[in-house]
Write an enzyme that holds these catalytic residues in place. Sequence first.
Site, PDB file in Angstrom:
ATOM      1  N   HIS A 130       0.861  -1.181   0.000  1.00 33.60           N
ATOM      2  CA  HIS A 130       0.000   0.000   0.000  1.00 33.60           C
ATOM      3  C   HIS A 130       0.904   1.240   0.000  1.00 33.60           C
ATOM      4  O   HIS A 130       2.030   1.190   0.513  1.00 33.60           O
ATOM      5  CB  HIS A 130      -0.838  -0.040   1.285  1.00 33.60           C
ATOM      6  CG  HIS A 130      -1.899   1.000   1.397  1.00 33.60           C
ATOM      7  ND1 HIS A 130      -1.635   2.282   1.805  1.00 33.60           N
ATOM      8  CD2 HIS A 130      -3.228   0.950   1.159  1.00 33.60           C
ATOM      9  CE1 HIS A 130      -2.773   2.975   1.828  1.00 33.60           C
ATOM     10  NE2 HIS A 130      -3.756   2.189   1.436  1.00 33.60           N
ATOM     11  N   ASP A 207       2.580  -4.888   7.610  1.00 34.28           N
ATOM     12  CA  ASP A 207       1.399  -4.034   7.522  1.00 34.28           C
ATOM     13  C   ASP A 207       0.174  -4.944   7.605  1.00 34.28           C
ATOM     14  O   ASP A 207      -0.185  -5.612   6.644  1.00 34.28           O
ATOM     15  CB  ASP A 207       1.456  -3.274   6.182  1.00 34.28           C
ATOM     16  CG  ASP A 207       0.168  -2.527   5.875  1.00 34.28           C
ATOM     17  OD1 ASP A 207      -0.832  -2.697   6.598  1.00 34.28           O
ATOM     18  OD2 ASP A 207       0.164  -1.768   4.879  1.00 34.28           O
ATOM     19  N   GLN A 210      -5.105  -5.135   6.698  1.00 35.72           N
ATOM     20  CA  GLN A 210      -6.161  -6.004   6.149  1.00 35.72           C
ATOM     21  C   GLN A 210      -6.120  -7.399   6.763  1.00 35.72           C
ATOM     22  O   GLN A 210      -6.838  -8.291   6.293  1.00 35.72           O
ATOM     23  CB  GLN A 210      -6.032  -6.111   4.624  1.00 35.72           C
ATOM     24  CG  GLN A 210      -6.102  -4.802   3.883  1.00 35.72           C
ATOM     25  CD  GLN A 210      -7.470  -4.128   3.990  1.00 35.72           C
ATOM     26  OE1 GLN A 210      -8.459  -4.701   4.429  1.00 35.72           O
ATOM     27  NE2 GLN A 210      -7.522  -2.862   3.579  1.00 35.72           N
ATOM     28  N   LYS A 233     -10.897  -0.349  10.511  1.00 34.28           N
ATOM     29  CA  LYS A 233     -11.106  -1.481   9.587  1.00 34.28           C
ATOM     30  C   LYS A 233     -11.488  -2.745  10.349  1.00 34.28           C
ATOM     31  O   LYS A 233     -11.597  -3.820   9.764  1.00 34.28           O
ATOM     32  CB  LYS A 233      -9.837  -1.744   8.765  1.00 34.28           C
ATOM     33  CG  LYS A 233      -9.467  -0.611   7.808  1.00 34.28           C
ATOM     34  CD  LYS A 233      -8.260  -0.998   6.989  1.00 34.28           C
ATOM     35  CE  LYS A 233      -7.581   0.174   6.310  1.00 34.28           C
ATOM     36  NZ  LYS A 233      -8.309   0.738   5.193  1.00 34.28           N
ATOM     37  N   CYS A 373      -4.760   2.764  -3.609  1.00 34.08           N
ATOM     38  CA  CYS A 373      -3.453   3.131  -3.050  1.00 34.08           C
ATOM     39  C   CYS A 373      -2.393   2.076  -3.347  1.00 34.08           C
ATOM     40  O   CYS A 373      -1.477   1.847  -2.542  1.00 34.08           O
ATOM     41  CB  CYS A 373      -3.517   3.415  -1.555  1.00 34.08           C
ATOM     42  SG  CYS A 373      -4.555   4.812  -1.152  1.00 34.08           S
TER      43      CYS A 373
HETATM   44  N1  7TS Z   1      -2.133  -0.680   4.537  1.00 31.06           N
HETATM   45  C1  7TS Z   1      -3.091  -1.383   3.905  1.00 31.06           C
HETATM   46  C2  7TS Z   1      -2.802  -2.774   3.453  1.00 31.06           C
HETATM   47  C3  7TS Z   1      -4.335  -0.793   3.684  1.00 31.06           C
HETATM   48  O1  7TS Z   1      -5.284  -1.490   3.050  1.00 31.06           O
HETATM   49  C4  7TS Z   1      -4.574   0.524   4.135  1.00 31.06           C
HETATM   50  C5  7TS Z   1      -5.856   1.236   3.865  1.00 31.06           C
HETATM   51  C6  7TS Z   1      -3.551   1.180   4.819  1.00 31.06           C
HETATM   52  C7  7TS Z   1      -2.337   0.557   4.989  1.00 31.06           C
HETATM   53  C8  7TS Z   1      -3.736   2.543   5.368  1.00 31.06           C
HETATM   54  O2  7TS Z   1      -4.672   2.507   6.411  1.00 31.06           O
HETATM   55  P1  7TS Z   1      -5.137   3.857   7.103  1.00 31.06           P
HETATM   56  O3  7TS Z   1      -6.080   3.413   8.184  1.00 31.06           O
HETATM   57  O4  7TS Z   1      -3.925   4.508   7.620  1.00 31.06           O
HETATM   58  O5  7TS Z   1      -5.805   4.657   6.042  1.00 31.06           O
HETATM   59  N2  7TS Z   1      -6.512   0.821   2.726  1.00 31.06           N
HETATM   60  C9  7TS Z   1      -7.582   1.403   2.148  1.00 31.06           C
HETATM   61  C10 7TS Z   1      -8.208   0.863   1.051  1.00 31.06           C
HETATM   62  O6  7TS Z   1      -7.889  -0.196   0.525  1.00 31.06           O
HETATM   63  N3  7TS Z   1      -9.223   1.669   0.683  1.00 31.06           N
HETATM   64  O7  7TS Z   1      -9.254   2.715   1.499  1.00 31.06           O
HETATM   65  C11 7TS Z   1      -8.232   2.565   2.423  1.00 31.06           C
END
Ligand code: 7TS
Length: 415
Positions: A130, A207, A210, A233, A373
Amino acid sequence: MSQQNLEALDVEAIREEFPILEREFDDQQVVYLDNAATTQTPDPVVDAMSDYYRRYNSNVHRGIHHLSQEASEAYEEAHDRVAEFIGASGGREEVIFTKNTTESENLLAYSWGLNELGPEDEVVLTEMEHHASLVTWQQIAMRTGASVEYIRVDEEGRLDMDHAEELITDETALVSAVHVSNTLGTVNPVSELTDLAHEHDALSFIDGAQAVPNQPVDVEEIDADFYAFSGHKMAGPTGIGVLYGKKELLEAMEPYLYGGGMIRKVTFEESTWGDLPWKFEPGTPPIAEAVGLHAAVDWLEEIGMDRIREHEQDLARYAYERLEDEGDVEIYGPEPGPDRGGLVSFNLENVHAHDLTSIMNDHTIAVRAGDHCTQPLHDKLGVPASTRASFYVYNTREEVDKLVAALDDARQLFA
Ligand code: 7TS
Protein backbone atom coordinates in the site's frame (compact mmCIF):
# COMPACT_ATOMS: atom_id res chain seq x y z
CA MET A 1 -10.12 -27.42 14.69
CA SER A 2 -10.53 -27.54 10.94
CA GLN A 3 -12.13 -24.44 9.51
CA GLN A 4 -14.96 -26.45 8.00
CA ASN A 5 -16.10 -27.56 11.45
CA LEU A 6 -16.68 -24.05 12.71
CA GLU A 7 -20.23 -23.15 13.53
CA ALA A 8 -21.63 -20.75 10.94
CA LEU A 9 -22.22 -17.15 11.96
CA ASP A 10 -25.69 -15.91 12.78
CA VAL A 11 -25.37 -13.08 10.29
CA GLU A 12 -28.92 -11.84 10.79
CA ALA A 13 -28.33 -11.38 14.52
CA ILE A 14 -25.01 -9.66 13.82
CA ARG A 15 -26.65 -7.29 11.33
CA GLU A 16 -29.08 -6.10 14.00
CA GLU A 17 -26.16 -4.45 15.75
CA PHE A 18 -25.52 -2.25 12.70
CA PRO A 19 -28.46 0.13 12.14
CA ILE A 20 -26.54 1.73 9.26
CA LEU A 21 -27.08 -1.45 7.22
CA GLU A 22 -30.83 -0.73 7.30
CA ARG A 23 -30.39 2.55 5.46
CA GLU A 24 -32.03 2.99 2.10
CA PHE A 25 -31.29 5.27 -0.81
CA ASP A 26 -33.91 5.46 -3.59
CA ASP A 27 -35.90 2.74 -1.78
CA GLN A 28 -33.00 0.29 -2.00
CA GLN A 29 -31.29 -1.03 1.09
CA VAL A 30 -27.59 -0.31 1.23
CA VAL A 31 -25.27 -3.17 0.28
CA TYR A 32 -22.01 -2.30 1.97
CA LEU A 33 -19.06 -3.97 0.25
CA ASP A 34 -16.36 -1.37 0.96
CA ASN A 35 -15.03 -2.93 4.13
CA ALA A 36 -11.36 -2.90 3.15
CA ALA A 37 -11.65 0.90 3.24
CA THR A 38 -13.62 1.10 6.50
CA THR A 39 -15.85 -1.35 8.33
CA GLN A 40 -19.11 -0.41 10.00
CA THR A 41 -19.29 0.04 13.75
CA PRO A 42 -21.58 -2.17 15.87
CA ASP A 43 -23.78 -0.74 18.62
CA PRO A 44 -21.64 -2.06 21.51
CA VAL A 45 -18.66 -0.06 20.20
CA VAL A 46 -20.73 3.09 19.70
CA ASP A 47 -22.25 2.57 23.17
CA ALA A 48 -18.85 2.19 24.82
CA MET A 49 -17.68 5.48 23.32
CA SER A 50 -20.92 7.20 24.18
CA ASP A 51 -20.62 5.92 27.76
CA TYR A 52 -17.12 7.37 27.93
CA TYR A 53 -18.31 10.83 26.87
CA ARG A 54 -21.41 10.70 29.07
CA ARG A 55 -19.79 9.33 32.22
CA TYR A 56 -16.02 9.70 32.43
CA ASN A 57 -14.70 12.03 29.72
CA SER A 58 -11.46 13.51 31.03
CA ASN A 59 -7.83 13.85 30.09
CA VAL A 60 -5.48 11.01 30.94
CA HIS A 61 -2.22 10.67 32.87
CA ARG A 62 -2.31 14.07 34.42
CA GLY A 63 -5.22 14.22 36.80
CA ILE A 64 -5.65 12.88 40.27
CA HIS A 65 -9.38 13.46 40.21
CA HIS A 66 -11.83 10.57 39.87
CA LEU A 67 -12.83 11.19 36.26
CA SER A 68 -9.25 11.40 35.07
CA GLN A 69 -8.42 8.24 36.97
CA GLU A 70 -11.25 6.38 35.28
CA ALA A 71 -10.31 7.70 31.85
CA SER A 72 -6.62 6.86 32.42
CA GLU A 73 -7.45 3.35 33.54
CA ALA A 74 -9.66 2.76 30.50
CA TYR A 75 -7.02 4.18 28.16
CA GLU A 76 -4.27 2.02 29.63
CA GLU A 77 -6.43 -1.11 29.74
CA ALA A 78 -7.18 -0.67 26.03
CA HIS A 79 -3.45 -1.14 25.37
CA ASP A 80 -3.45 -4.35 27.43
CA ARG A 81 -6.51 -5.68 25.62
CA VAL A 82 -5.01 -5.01 22.19
CA ALA A 83 -1.72 -6.61 23.28
CA GLU A 84 -3.60 -9.73 24.36
CA PHE A 85 -5.59 -9.78 21.11
CA ILE A 86 -2.47 -9.84 18.92
CA GLY A 87 -0.40 -12.09 21.18
CA ALA A 88 2.07 -9.44 22.37
CA SER A 89 3.30 -10.94 25.64
CA GLY A 90 5.03 -7.69 26.62
CA GLY A 91 1.59 -6.13 27.17
CA ARG A 92 0.92 -2.42 26.96
CA GLU A 93 4.60 -1.51 26.57
CA GLU A 94 4.60 -3.09 23.12
CA VAL A 95 1.42 -1.41 21.89
CA ILE A 96 1.59 2.22 20.73
CA PHE A 97 -1.62 3.96 19.82
CA THR A 98 -1.38 6.12 16.70
CA LYS A 99 -3.94 7.70 14.39
CA ASN A 100 -3.99 4.83 11.86
CA THR A 101 -1.77 2.34 10.03
CA THR A 102 -0.28 5.15 7.97
CA GLU A 103 0.88 6.99 11.08
CA SER A 104 2.22 3.73 12.54
CA GLU A 105 4.35 3.25 9.41
CA ASN A 106 5.54 6.85 9.58
CA LEU A 107 6.38 6.53 13.25
CA LEU A 108 8.67 3.62 12.46
CA ALA A 109 10.11 5.37 9.42
CA TYR A 110 10.91 8.60 11.26
CA SER A 111 11.96 7.13 14.60
CA TRP A 112 13.92 4.15 13.38
CA GLY A 113 14.43 4.69 9.63
CA LEU A 114 15.82 8.21 9.65
CA ASN A 115 18.18 7.42 12.50
CA GLU A 116 19.35 3.96 11.50
CA LEU A 117 19.45 3.82 7.69
CA GLY A 118 22.38 4.89 5.55
CA PRO A 119 23.60 4.64 1.94
CA GLU A 120 24.78 1.05 2.44
CA ASP A 121 21.36 -0.17 3.58
CA GLU A 122 18.50 -1.71 1.63
CA VAL A 123 14.82 -1.73 2.47
CA VAL A 124 13.00 -4.63 0.85
CA LEU A 125 9.30 -4.09 0.12
CA THR A 126 6.87 -6.04 -2.06
CA GLU A 127 5.23 -4.94 -5.29
CA MET A 128 1.85 -5.16 -3.55
CA GLU A 129 2.58 -2.63 -0.79
CA HIS A 130 0.00 0.00 0.00
CA HIS A 131 1.23 3.56 -0.57
CA ALA A 132 1.30 3.98 3.22
CA SER A 133 4.49 1.96 3.31
CA LEU A 134 5.71 2.32 -0.28
CA VAL A 135 5.73 6.12 -0.34
CA THR A 136 7.02 6.37 3.21
CA TRP A 137 10.07 4.15 2.62
CA GLN A 138 10.76 5.83 -0.72
CA GLN A 139 10.96 9.15 1.08
CA ILE A 140 13.08 7.86 3.95
CA ALA A 141 15.39 6.20 1.41
CA MET A 142 15.79 9.51 -0.44
CA ARG A 143 16.76 11.25 2.79
CA THR A 144 19.13 8.59 4.07
CA GLY A 145 20.65 7.34 0.81
CA ALA A 146 19.28 3.83 1.43
CA SER A 147 17.88 1.92 -1.53
CA VAL A 148 14.47 0.31 -1.95
CA GLU A 149 13.89 -3.07 -3.63
CA TYR A 150 10.63 -4.82 -4.39
CA ILE A 151 9.83 -8.53 -4.14
CA ARG A 152 8.05 -9.49 -7.37
CA VAL A 153 4.41 -10.46 -7.54
CA ASP A 154 3.92 -13.46 -9.85
CA GLU A 155 1.23 -14.05 -12.48
CA GLU A 156 -1.13 -15.52 -9.92
CA GLY A 157 -0.83 -12.58 -7.57
CA ARG A 158 1.48 -14.25 -5.06
CA LEU A 159 4.91 -13.14 -3.89
CA ASP A 160 7.79 -14.77 -5.75
CA MET A 161 9.58 -16.23 -2.74
CA ASP A 162 12.65 -17.21 -4.81
CA HIS A 163 13.00 -13.55 -5.65
CA ALA A 164 12.56 -12.70 -1.97
CA GLU A 165 15.48 -15.00 -1.13
CA GLU A 166 17.61 -13.28 -3.75
CA LEU A 167 16.73 -9.78 -2.60
CA ILE A 168 17.05 -10.23 1.15
CA THR A 169 20.78 -10.18 1.87
CA ASP A 170 23.22 -8.92 4.48
CA GLU A 171 22.71 -5.42 3.04
CA THR A 172 19.02 -5.56 3.96
CA ALA A 173 18.13 -3.48 7.00
CA LEU A 174 14.36 -3.90 6.89
CA VAL A 175 11.82 -6.13 5.19
CA SER A 176 8.45 -4.40 5.03
CA ALA A 177 5.56 -6.49 3.74
CA VAL A 178 1.81 -6.28 3.63
CA HIS A 179 0.18 -9.21 5.47
CA VAL A 180 -2.95 -9.27 3.30
CA SER A 181 -3.03 -7.28 0.05
CA ASN A 182 -5.86 -4.74 -0.08
CA THR A 183 -5.99 -5.14 -3.88
CA LEU A 184 -5.19 -8.79 -4.63
CA GLY A 185 -6.50 -10.31 -1.42
CA THR A 186 -3.31 -12.39 -1.18
CA VAL A 187 -2.40 -13.57 2.31
CA ASN A 188 1.38 -13.38 2.29
CA PRO A 189 3.76 -15.82 4.05
CA VAL A 190 4.85 -13.18 6.54
CA SER A 191 6.52 -15.64 8.93
CA GLU A 192 8.77 -16.82 6.11
CA LEU A 193 9.60 -13.23 5.18
CA THR A 194 10.38 -12.43 8.80
CA ASP A 195 12.61 -15.52 9.06
CA LEU A 196 14.46 -14.45 5.93
CA ALA A 197 14.94 -10.97 7.38
CA HIS A 198 16.27 -12.37 10.65
CA GLU A 199 18.67 -14.75 8.88
CA HIS A 200 20.35 -11.61 7.57
CA ASP A 201 20.08 -9.59 10.79
CA ALA A 202 17.42 -7.35 9.27
CA LEU A 203 14.20 -6.24 10.96
CA SER A 204 10.69 -6.97 9.76
CA PHE A 205 7.70 -4.68 9.60
CA ILE A 206 4.32 -6.17 8.71
CA ASP A 207 1.40 -4.03 7.52
CA GLY A 208 -1.56 -5.85 9.03
CA ALA A 209 -4.28 -3.33 8.11
CA GLN A 210 -6.16 -6.00 6.15
CA ALA A 211 -5.21 -8.94 8.36
CA VAL A 212 -6.02 -8.12 11.98
CA PRO A 213 -9.69 -7.32 11.19
CA ASN A 214 -10.23 -10.55 9.28
CA GLN A 215 -8.23 -13.45 10.70
CA PRO A 216 -6.45 -14.52 13.88
CA VAL A 217 -3.07 -12.76 14.13
CA ASP A 218 -0.32 -13.59 16.59
CA VAL A 219 2.61 -11.22 16.22
CA GLU A 220 4.92 -13.48 18.21
CA GLU A 221 4.10 -16.51 16.12
CA ILE A 222 4.98 -14.43 13.04
CA ASP A 223 7.98 -13.13 15.00
CA ALA A 224 7.40 -9.69 13.47
CA ASP A 225 9.58 -6.96 14.91
CA PHE A 226 6.92 -4.35 14.12
CA TYR A 227 3.30 -4.76 13.08
CA ALA A 228 0.63 -2.12 12.29
CA PHE A 229 -3.15 -1.90 11.86
CA SER A 230 -6.12 0.50 12.08
CA GLY A 231 -9.17 0.53 14.36
CA HIS A 232 -11.61 1.66 11.68
CA LYS A 233 -11.11 -1.48 9.59
CA MET A 234 -11.94 -3.83 12.48
CA ALA A 235 -15.37 -2.67 13.69
CA GLY A 236 -13.70 0.06 15.74
CA PRO A 237 -13.64 3.84 15.44
CA THR A 238 -11.64 6.07 13.12
CA GLY A 239 -8.79 8.07 14.62
CA ILE A 240 -6.92 5.20 16.26
CA GLY A 241 -4.31 2.79 14.95
CA VAL A 242 -1.66 0.56 16.46
CA LEU A 243 2.05 0.09 16.10
CA TYR A 244 3.21 -3.09 17.82
CA GLY A 245 6.94 -3.35 18.38
CA LYS A 246 9.21 -5.70 20.32
CA LYS A 247 9.97 -4.03 23.61
CA GLU A 248 13.76 -3.96 23.30
CA LEU A 249 13.49 -2.36 19.85
CA LEU A 250 11.01 0.28 20.98
CA GLU A 251 13.16 1.04 23.99
CA ALA A 252 16.13 1.72 21.75
CA MET A 253 14.15 3.97 19.39
CA GLU A 254 13.95 7.75 19.60
CA PRO A 255 10.50 9.34 19.58
CA TYR A 256 9.65 11.50 16.57
CA LEU A 257 6.80 13.46 18.10
CA TYR A 258 7.66 15.51 21.15
CA GLY A 259 5.59 17.23 23.79
CA GLY A 260 3.69 16.63 26.99
CA GLY A 261 2.91 13.22 28.38
CA MET A 262 5.95 11.51 26.90
CA ILE A 263 8.74 12.90 29.07
CA ARG A 264 10.42 11.88 32.32
CA LYS A 265 12.30 15.08 33.15
CA VAL A 266 12.55 18.42 31.40
CA THR A 267 14.97 21.25 32.11
CA PHE A 268 15.63 24.40 30.07
CA GLU A 269 18.52 22.54 28.52
CA GLU A 270 17.29 19.02 27.82
CA SER A 271 14.64 16.37 28.29
CA THR A 272 14.49 12.64 28.92
CA TRP A 273 11.77 10.30 27.79
CA GLY A 274 9.14 8.46 29.76
CA ASP A 275 8.30 4.77 29.76
CA LEU A 276 6.82 2.74 26.93
CA PRO A 277 4.41 3.15 25.31
CA TRP A 278 3.83 6.76 26.47
CA LYS A 279 7.21 7.82 25.07
CA PHE A 280 5.61 7.54 21.61
CA GLU A 281 2.20 9.01 22.52
CA PRO A 282 2.70 12.73 23.23
CA GLY A 283 -0.18 15.13 23.68
CA THR A 284 -3.79 14.23 24.40
CA PRO A 285 -4.29 10.80 22.86
CA PRO A 286 -7.42 9.31 21.23
CA ILE A 287 -9.09 8.33 24.53
CA ALA A 288 -12.67 7.70 23.40
CA GLU A 289 -11.27 5.87 20.38
CA ALA A 290 -9.14 3.65 22.61
CA VAL A 291 -12.28 2.78 24.58
CA GLY A 292 -14.02 2.03 21.27
CA LEU A 293 -11.14 -0.12 20.03
CA HIS A 294 -11.22 -2.11 23.28
CA ALA A 295 -14.95 -2.72 22.76
CA ALA A 296 -14.34 -3.69 19.13
CA VAL A 297 -11.75 -6.28 20.15
CA ASP A 298 -14.17 -7.72 22.72
CA TRP A 299 -16.89 -7.83 20.08
CA LEU A 300 -14.69 -9.53 17.48
CA GLU A 301 -13.39 -12.11 19.92
CA GLU A 302 -16.86 -12.97 21.07
CA ILE A 303 -17.69 -13.94 17.51
CA GLY A 304 -14.27 -15.57 17.03
CA MET A 305 -11.62 -14.58 14.51
CA ASP A 306 -11.56 -18.08 13.00
CA ARG A 307 -15.26 -17.88 12.21
CA ILE A 308 -14.89 -14.37 10.82
CA ARG A 309 -12.14 -15.57 8.50
CA GLU A 310 -14.18 -18.53 7.37
CA HIS A 311 -17.26 -16.39 6.68
CA GLU A 312 -15.28 -13.88 4.63
CA GLN A 313 -13.39 -16.52 2.70
CA ASP A 314 -16.67 -18.19 1.86
CA LEU A 315 -18.07 -14.91 0.52
CA ALA A 316 -14.90 -14.15 -1.43
CA ARG A 317 -14.93 -17.65 -2.96
CA TYR A 318 -18.59 -17.27 -3.88
CA ALA A 319 -18.01 -13.81 -5.40
CA TYR A 320 -14.94 -15.02 -7.29
CA GLU A 321 -16.80 -17.97 -8.78
CA ARG A 322 -19.91 -15.98 -9.67
CA LEU A 323 -17.84 -13.24 -11.32
CA GLU A 324 -15.71 -15.79 -13.16
CA ASP A 325 -18.86 -17.46 -14.52
CA GLU A 326 -19.85 -14.16 -16.14
CA GLY A 327 -17.11 -14.66 -18.72
CA ASP A 328 -16.32 -10.97 -19.28
CA VAL A 329 -14.88 -10.16 -15.87
CA GLU A 330 -11.16 -10.06 -15.19
CA ILE A 331 -10.37 -10.89 -11.56
CA TYR A 332 -7.04 -10.07 -9.90
CA GLY A 333 -5.21 -12.10 -7.28
CA PRO A 334 -4.95 -15.79 -6.41
CA GLU A 335 -7.75 -18.28 -6.85
CA PRO A 336 -9.87 -18.83 -3.74
CA GLY A 337 -8.02 -20.83 -1.11
CA PRO A 338 -6.32 -20.51 2.25
CA ASP A 339 -4.01 -17.75 1.01
CA ARG A 340 -6.80 -15.49 -0.19
CA GLY A 341 -8.65 -13.09 2.10
CA GLY A 342 -12.14 -11.61 1.91
CA LEU A 343 -12.00 -9.27 -1.04
CA VAL A 344 -12.21 -9.41 -4.83
CA SER A 345 -10.88 -6.76 -7.23
CA PHE A 346 -11.97 -6.99 -10.84
CA ASN A 347 -12.73 -5.21 -14.10
CA LEU A 348 -15.68 -5.70 -16.45
CA GLU A 349 -14.60 -5.84 -20.09
CA ASN A 350 -14.87 -2.46 -21.88
CA VAL A 351 -16.16 -0.63 -18.81
CA HIS A 352 -14.02 1.70 -16.71
CA ALA A 353 -13.96 0.82 -13.01
CA HIS A 354 -15.28 4.27 -12.08
CA ASP A 355 -18.27 3.87 -14.41
CA LEU A 356 -18.98 0.42 -13.06
CA THR A 357 -18.77 1.62 -9.48
CA SER A 358 -21.12 4.47 -10.27
CA ILE A 359 -23.64 1.99 -11.71
CA MET A 360 -23.27 -0.06 -8.55
CA ASN A 361 -24.08 3.05 -6.57
CA ASP A 362 -27.29 3.45 -8.60
CA HIS A 363 -28.23 0.13 -7.00
CA THR A 364 -27.05 1.38 -3.58
CA ILE A 365 -24.15 -1.06 -3.68
CA ALA A 366 -21.06 0.44 -2.07
CA VAL A 367 -17.86 -0.80 -3.71
CA ARG A 368 -14.61 1.00 -4.40
CA ALA A 369 -13.07 2.05 -7.69
CA GLY A 370 -9.51 3.20 -8.25
CA ASP A 371 -6.02 1.99 -7.62
CA HIS A 372 -6.72 1.36 -3.90
CA CYS A 373 -3.45 3.13 -3.05
CA THR A 374 -1.47 0.50 -4.97
CA GLN A 375 -0.67 2.44 -8.16
CA PRO A 376 2.54 0.61 -9.08
CA LEU A 377 0.73 -2.73 -8.69
CA HIS A 378 -2.05 -1.53 -11.01
CA ASP A 379 0.62 -0.43 -13.51
CA LYS A 380 1.96 -3.96 -13.35
CA LEU A 381 -1.53 -5.41 -13.84
CA GLY A 382 -1.80 -3.12 -16.88
CA VAL A 383 -4.96 -1.34 -15.76
CA PRO A 384 -5.43 2.16 -14.36
CA ALA A 385 -8.04 1.07 -11.87
CA SER A 386 -10.20 -1.80 -10.62
CA THR A 387 -13.47 -2.23 -8.80
CA ARG A 388 -13.18 -3.89 -5.42
CA ALA A 389 -15.80 -5.69 -3.35
CA SER A 390 -14.58 -6.35 0.18
CA PHE A 391 -16.51 -8.34 2.75
CA TYR A 392 -17.03 -8.34 6.46
CA VAL A 393 -18.79 -10.34 9.09
CA TYR A 394 -22.25 -8.91 8.30
CA ASN A 395 -22.24 -9.51 4.53
CA THR A 396 -24.28 -12.22 2.81
CA ARG A 397 -24.32 -14.24 -0.40
CA GLU A 398 -27.50 -12.38 -1.39
CA GLU A 399 -25.47 -9.18 -1.41
CA VAL A 400 -22.95 -10.79 -3.74
CA ASP A 401 -25.86 -11.80 -6.01
CA LYS A 402 -26.97 -8.16 -6.15
CA LEU A 403 -23.45 -7.11 -7.14
CA VAL A 404 -23.34 -9.64 -9.96
CA ALA A 405 -26.85 -8.74 -11.14
CA ALA A 406 -25.89 -5.06 -11.41
CA LEU A 407 -23.19 -5.90 -13.99
CA ASP A 408 -25.92 -6.19 -16.63
CA ASP A 409 -26.78 -2.51 -16.35
CA ALA A 410 -23.16 -1.62 -16.94
CA ARG A 411 -22.99 -3.85 -20.00
CA GLN A 412 -26.08 -2.25 -21.45
CA LEU A 413 -24.86 1.27 -20.87
CA PHE A 414 -21.19 1.02 -21.71
CA ALA A 415 -20.24 -2.17 -23.47
N1 7TS B 1 -2.13 -0.68 4.54
C1 7TS B 1 -3.09 -1.38 3.91
C2 7TS B 1 -2.80 -2.77 3.45
C3 7TS B 1 -4.33 -0.79 3.68
O1 7TS B 1 -5.28 -1.49 3.05
C4 7TS B 1 -4.57 0.52 4.14
C5 7TS B 1 -5.86 1.24 3.86
C6 7TS B 1 -3.55 1.18 4.82
C7 7TS B 1 -2.34 0.56 4.99
C8 7TS B 1 -3.74 2.54 5.37
O2 7TS B 1 -4.67 2.51 6.41
P1 7TS B 1 -5.14 3.86 7.10
O3 7TS B 1 -6.08 3.41 8.18
O4 7TS B 1 -3.93 4.51 7.62
O5 7TS B 1 -5.80 4.66 6.04
N2 7TS B 1 -6.51 0.82 2.73
C9 7TS B 1 -7.58 1.40 2.15
C10 7TS B 1 -8.21 0.86 1.05
O6 7TS B 1 -7.89 -0.20 0.53
N3 7TS B 1 -9.22 1.67 0.68
O7 7TS B 1 -9.25 2.71 1.50
C11 7TS B 1 -8.23 2.57 2.42
